[in-house]
Design an enzyme around this catalytic site. Structure first.
Site, short mmCIF file in Angstrom:
data_model
loop_
_atom_site.label_atom_id
_atom_site.label_comp_id
_atom_site.label_asym_id
_atom_site.label_seq_id
_atom_site.Cartn_x
_atom_site.Cartn_y
_atom_site.Cartn_z
NE ARG A 42 12.84 -62.60 -53.73
CZ ARG A 42 13.44 -61.52 -53.24
NH1 ARG A 42 14.03 -60.65 -54.03
NH2 ARG A 42 13.43 -61.29 -51.94
CG ASP A 61 9.06 -57.51 -51.09
OD1 ASP A 61 10.21 -57.71 -51.45
OD2 ASP A 61 8.14 -58.33 -51.28
NE ARG A 109 12.19 -59.18 -45.90
CZ ARG A 109 12.44 -60.10 -46.81
NH1 ARG A 109 12.35 -59.81 -48.10
NH2 ARG A 109 12.78 -61.32 -46.46
CB THR A 140 14.09 -65.20 -45.90
OG1 THR A 140 13.08 -65.35 -46.91
CG2 THR A 140 15.34 -64.63 -46.52
CG HIS A 157 8.98 -61.16 -53.93
ND1 HIS A 157 9.33 -60.44 -52.83
CD2 HIS A 157 9.43 -62.43 -53.71
CE1 HIS A 157 9.96 -61.23 -51.97
NE2 HIS A 157 10.03 -62.45 -52.48
P1 NAD Z 1 13.36 -75.58 -49.20
O1 NAD Z 1 14.40 -76.12 -50.13
O2 NAD Z 1 13.62 -75.57 -47.74
O3 NAD Z 1 12.00 -76.37 -49.43
C1 NAD Z 1 11.48 -76.71 -50.66
C2 NAD Z 1 10.63 -77.95 -50.49
O4 NAD Z 1 9.98 -78.21 -51.73
C3 NAD Z 1 11.46 -79.19 -50.11
O5 NAD Z 1 10.92 -79.77 -48.93
C4 NAD Z 1 11.29 -80.09 -51.33
O6 NAD Z 1 11.27 -81.47 -51.00
C5 NAD Z 1 9.94 -79.62 -51.86
N1 NAD Z 1 9.71 -79.98 -53.27
C6 NAD Z 1 10.57 -79.81 -54.31
N2 NAD Z 1 9.99 -80.26 -55.43
C7 NAD Z 1 8.74 -80.68 -55.11
C8 NAD Z 1 7.68 -81.27 -55.84
N3 NAD Z 1 7.77 -81.49 -57.14
N4 NAD Z 1 6.58 -81.58 -55.16
C9 NAD Z 1 6.45 -81.36 -53.83
N5 NAD Z 1 7.43 -80.85 -53.09
C10 NAD Z 1 8.58 -80.51 -53.73
O7 NAD Z 1 13.01 -74.12 -49.73
P2 NAD Z 1 12.35 -72.94 -48.87
O8 NAD Z 1 13.43 -72.16 -48.21
O9 NAD Z 1 11.21 -73.50 -48.08
O10 NAD Z 1 11.80 -72.01 -50.05
C11 NAD Z 1 10.70 -72.43 -50.85
C12 NAD Z 1 10.40 -71.36 -51.89
O11 NAD Z 1 9.88 -70.18 -51.25
C13 NAD Z 1 11.64 -70.88 -52.67
O12 NAD Z 1 11.31 -70.73 -54.03
C14 NAD Z 1 11.96 -69.54 -52.05
O13 NAD Z 1 12.67 -68.69 -52.93
C15 NAD Z 1 10.55 -69.06 -51.76
N6 NAD Z 1 10.46 -67.93 -50.83
C16 NAD Z 1 9.54 -66.99 -51.13
C17 NAD Z 1 9.39 -65.88 -50.33
C18 NAD Z 1 8.36 -64.83 -50.72
O14 NAD Z 1 8.37 -63.71 -50.19
N7 NAD Z 1 7.47 -65.14 -51.62
C19 NAD Z 1 10.18 -65.74 -49.19
C20 NAD Z 1 11.09 -66.74 -48.88
C21 NAD Z 1 11.22 -67.83 -49.72
#
Ligand code: NAD
Length: 316
Positions: free
Chosen positions: A90, A150, A153, A231, A177
């Site tokens: 991450r 987490d 889970r 995820t 995280h």
């Molecule tokens: P993804 O690639 O499917 O989606 C990301 C989206 O962000 C895309 O639709 C993209 O067009 C958009 N985007 C990018 N730049 C942008 C901007 N400047 N303005 C507006 N939109 C923009 O990714 P995802 O799988 O949905 O994951 C998103 C984030 O969530 C990642 O950083 C991932 O690591 C995180 N995540 C966090 C957790 C958690 O527990 N906190 C769990 C899973 C994923």
């Protein structure tokens, strides 16, 4: 006219769209605005979700919007940015996503937004701090999803191991995280009974199995990403839980990334801890009396985050 609750989602990728779907299915808010750089994706999602409204539990207005729609939002939830690729941690995402966040937060604040930010994008602890700095909002109004997933889970796996509903398992994962997070075994209980008591009741109990449970929690994202690339359902439901806690003024205890000012012996960073969440955001951090080993591991996790934070925030 009576004000209704509005949630604006920025980033309609796997996480953002799963969150929107879960919000709609649980009937949590009256309005949902969808925003993404990829406007076609956000527009398509708005159309698709709207077609489910005849089957929804309550009426919800959903539209493909723009930053000006954040002005009247109660909650802006950021799920935008790069996600982990197989083999990436991450923390590898820091620079890319901090840059994206500067633009996003400036645009949200430019709308006149005066609500609460909820951050899901990784590395969530670093980006929650960045949102707090970039927005100028009080620390309690910037909430990171932290270790909410987490912890979920952990509760699921412990529940499965002891054959008890995870909703009756009370156990927290705290810290980053990510790879340095830790389980708070000293305060883990099921139905008011310490985990050790449950272990005594289990005929074939082996202590190392509890260590394996934690490792499976810590590495869950890697295991899922190897299999399906990303995820999203678990975090989406965690974000809905947080949304409910805020909009419903619940005073619920959830493990979120919160700003510390001396709690747990740490300051000037966002990190996963249990906190009381209500309509004003983070009302209070719950300071558990950690064991010396847990305290040391928490300090290590905080130290690693602080080093990265310093570098990440240098250009701003
Ligand atoms: P993804 O690639 O499917 O989606 C990301 C989206 O962000 C895309 O639709 C993209 O067009 C958009 N985007 C990018 N730049 C942008 C901007 N400047 N303005 C507006 N939109 C923009 O990714 P995802 O799988 O949905 O994951 C998103 C984030 O969530 C990642 O950083 C991932 O690591 C995180 N995540 C966090 C957790 C958690 O527990 N906190 C769990 C899973 C994923």
């Amino acid at each position: 006219m009576k004000r209704v609750a509005r949630v604006a989602i920025i980033g309609m990728g796997s996480v953002g769209s799963s969150y929107a779907f879960a919000l709609l299915n649980q009937g949590i808010t009256e309005e949902i605005v969808l925003i993404d750089l990829n406007t076609a994706k956000a527009e398509g999602d708005a159309m698709d979700l709207n077609h489910g409204l005849p089957f929804a539990p309550s009426s919800t207005k959903i539209w493909f919007g723009e930053y000006s729609d954040c002005k009247d939002a109660d909650l802006v939830v950021i799920c935008a940015g790069a996600n982990q690729k197989p083999g990436e941690t991450r923390l590898d995402l820091v620079d890319k996503n901090t840059r994206i966040f500067k633009e996003i937060v400036d645009s949200v604040m430019g709308s006149g937004f005066d609500g609460i930010f909820l951050i899901a994008t990784n590395p969530v602890d670093i980006l929650s701090y960045a949102v707090w700095k970039f927005s100028g909002l009080p620390k309690e109004r910037v909430i990171g999803s932290g270790t909410i997933l987490d912890t979920a889970r952990f509760r699921f796996l412990l529940g499965e191991y002891f054959d008890v509903d995870p909703r009756n398992v009370h156990a927290y994962i705290i810290g980053e995280h990510g790879d340095t997070e830790l389980p708070v075994w000293s305060h883990a209980d099921i139905a008011g009974m310490k985990i050790g008591e449950w272990a005594k009741k289990k005929n074939d109990f082996k202590p190392e199995e509890l260590d394996t449970i934690f490792l499976n929690v810590r590495d869950a994202a890697y295991h899922i990403i190897e299999r399906k690339g990303a995820t999203y359902y678990g975090i989406a439901m965690g974000l809905v839980r947080l949304t409910k806690a805020v909009l419903g003024n619940e005073n619920s205890v959830l493990t979120v990334s919160a700003f510390l000012q001396g709690e747990y012996g740490q300051e000037d960073l966002y990190i996963g801890v249990p906190a009381i969440v209500n309509r004003n955001g983070i009302k209070e951090i719950v300071e558990l009396d950690l064991s010396p080993e847990e305290r040391e591991r928490f300090a290590n996790s905080a130290g690693i985050l602080k080093d990265i934070l310093e570098k990440a925030m240098e250009p701003y």
